[in-house]
Design a protein around this motif. Structure first.
Motif, PDB file in Angstrom:
ATOM      1  N   SER A  21       1.102  -1.365  -0.170  1.00  0.00           N
ATOM      2  CA  SER A  21      -0.024   0.494   0.176  1.00  0.00           C
ATOM      3  C   SER A  21       0.759   1.630   0.129  1.00  0.00           C
ATOM      4  O   SER A  21       2.157   1.639  -0.254  1.00  0.00           O
ATOM      5  CB  SER A  21      -0.783   0.403   1.499  1.00  0.00           C
ATOM      6  N   SER A  22       0.173   2.275   0.064  1.00  0.00           N
ATOM      7  CA  SER A  22       0.444   3.579  -0.240  1.00  0.00           C
ATOM      8  C   SER A  22       1.261   4.743   0.936  1.00  0.00           C
ATOM      9  O   SER A  22       1.465   5.935   0.020  1.00  0.00           O
ATOM     10  CB  SER A  22      -0.155   4.218  -1.300  1.00  0.00           C
ATOM     11  N   THR A  23       0.724   4.771   2.299  1.00  0.00           N
ATOM     12  CA  THR A  23       0.664   6.076   2.455  1.00  0.00           C
ATOM     13  C   THR A  23       1.459   5.586   3.849  1.00  0.00           C
ATOM     14  O   THR A  23       2.491   4.109   3.551  1.00  0.00           O
ATOM     15  CB  THR A  23      -0.203   6.566   3.252  1.00  0.00           C
ATOM     16  N   LEU A  60      -5.338   5.767  -1.538  1.00  0.00           N
ATOM     17  CA  LEU A  60      -4.262   5.858  -3.147  1.00  0.00           C
ATOM     18  C   LEU A  60      -5.233   5.683  -4.290  1.00  0.00           C
ATOM     19  O   LEU A  60      -5.668   6.301  -5.291  1.00  0.00           O
ATOM     20  CB  LEU A  60      -3.219   4.633  -3.316  1.00  0.00           C
ATOM     21  N   CYS A 118       0.541   9.003  -9.808  1.00  0.00           N
ATOM     22  CA  CYS A 118      -0.257   9.525  -9.098  1.00  0.00           C
ATOM     23  C   CYS A 118       0.205   8.037  -8.218  1.00  0.00           C
ATOM     24  O   CYS A 118      -0.308   7.801  -7.041  1.00  0.00           O
ATOM     25  CB  CYS A 118      -1.701   9.534  -8.981  1.00  0.00           C
ATOM     26  N   TYR A 119      -0.864   7.203  -9.704  1.00  0.00           N
ATOM     27  CA  TYR A 119      -0.533   5.321  -8.720  1.00  0.00           C
ATOM     28  C   TYR A 119       0.845   4.622  -8.200  1.00  0.00           C
ATOM     29  O   TYR A 119       1.185   4.343  -7.282  1.00  0.00           O
ATOM     30  CB  TYR A 119      -1.306   4.734 -10.583  1.00  0.00           C
ATOM     31  N   GLY A 179       2.156   6.557  -5.701  1.00  0.00           N
ATOM     32  CA  GLY A 179       1.382   5.846  -4.023  1.00  0.00           C
ATOM     33  C   GLY A 179       2.407   4.555  -4.148  1.00  0.00           C
ATOM     34  O   GLY A 179       2.810   4.209  -2.833  1.00  0.00           O
TER      35      GLY A 179
END
Length: 228
Positions: free
Chosen positions: A2-4, A81, A98-99, A102
């Motif tokens: 995932s992204s964060t 995301l 952006c994808y 992330g």
């Protein structure tokens, strides 16, 4: 994956020492990644985190809940995301950037990101009930969002096998960096640990992804219809 950012990275500045809960997460990530779920005890995690065994029950409930938290909290969930790259006002370049940004941003966290890959490999080799949940929330949701994005920009009414291949290929651009971290560091370490290295990957992979989309569009425009 995932992204964060993680709740408190291991390299947190002085004065921002991880809490007991965060220390438990960090220790659990390392031990579960190294030993697997079955061979890792709550006592070993607590000892590595310099926390009381009772702290695991207090913060997470039990071993299974702590294990599940690693997948949902180590680098956050995927929904933010998905919401970000799915915005209709974005151009295809902006959305893919952006994808991929992330997807790759967690690599900024070095060893913690490598442990996260090892955790996923462990889960694939020695699956628990967490694997099915990870497929549904961490893989299916962003994949289907990416397919919808590509269909929209290619002017397609819905997905087909060709579009699915394209989505898997674009995701594969990011995943190969995740899975080859140790190899990249051994052969060309500056590609991951130099300042701005991850952003350089994001920029290049965005261009590669756009080339894949253009190739798919060309295949579909060919006389044989690209054989979706």
């Amino acid at each position: 994956m995932s992204s964060t950012r993680p709740t408190s990275p291991p390299d947190a500045p002085a004065g921002e020492a991880p809490t007991a809960r965060e220390r438990l997460l960090h220790a659990a990530l390392r031990l579960f990644a190294e030993q697997g779920y079955a061979k890792t005890s709550i006592r070993a995690i607590a000892q590595a985190a310099q926390a009381n065994v009772a702290a695991v029950s207090y913060y997470f409930g039990d071993k299974a809940a702590l294990y599940a938290a690693l997948f949902s909290e180590s680098f956050g969930d995927m929904q933010p995301l998905v919401d970000a790259f799915s915005r209709e006002e974005l151009s295809l370049r902006e959305a893919l950037h952006c994808y991929l940004e992330g997807m790759l941003e967690p690599l900024e966290h070095g060893e913690m990101a490598r442990q996260f890959v090892r955790l996923h490999i462990r889960e694939m080799l020695e699956p628990t009930s967490q694997w099915e949940h990870e497929i549904e929330t961490g893989v299916r949701v962003p994949h289907e969002a990416l397919v919808r994005l590509l269909a929209r920009h290619l002017g397609l009414s819905g997905p087909d096998d060709g579009l699915e291949r394209l989505a898997f290929s674009i995701t594969g651009l990011a995943m190969q960096i995740w899975c080859q971290q140790d190899i990249v560091l051994a052969l060309r370490p500056q590609l991951l640990d130099a300042p701005g290295a991850v952003q350089a990957w994001v920029q290049r992979l965005t261009e590669y992804a756009l080339a894949l989309v253009a190739a798919e569009a060309a295949l579909r425009a060919a006389p044989a219809g690209g054989r979706p």
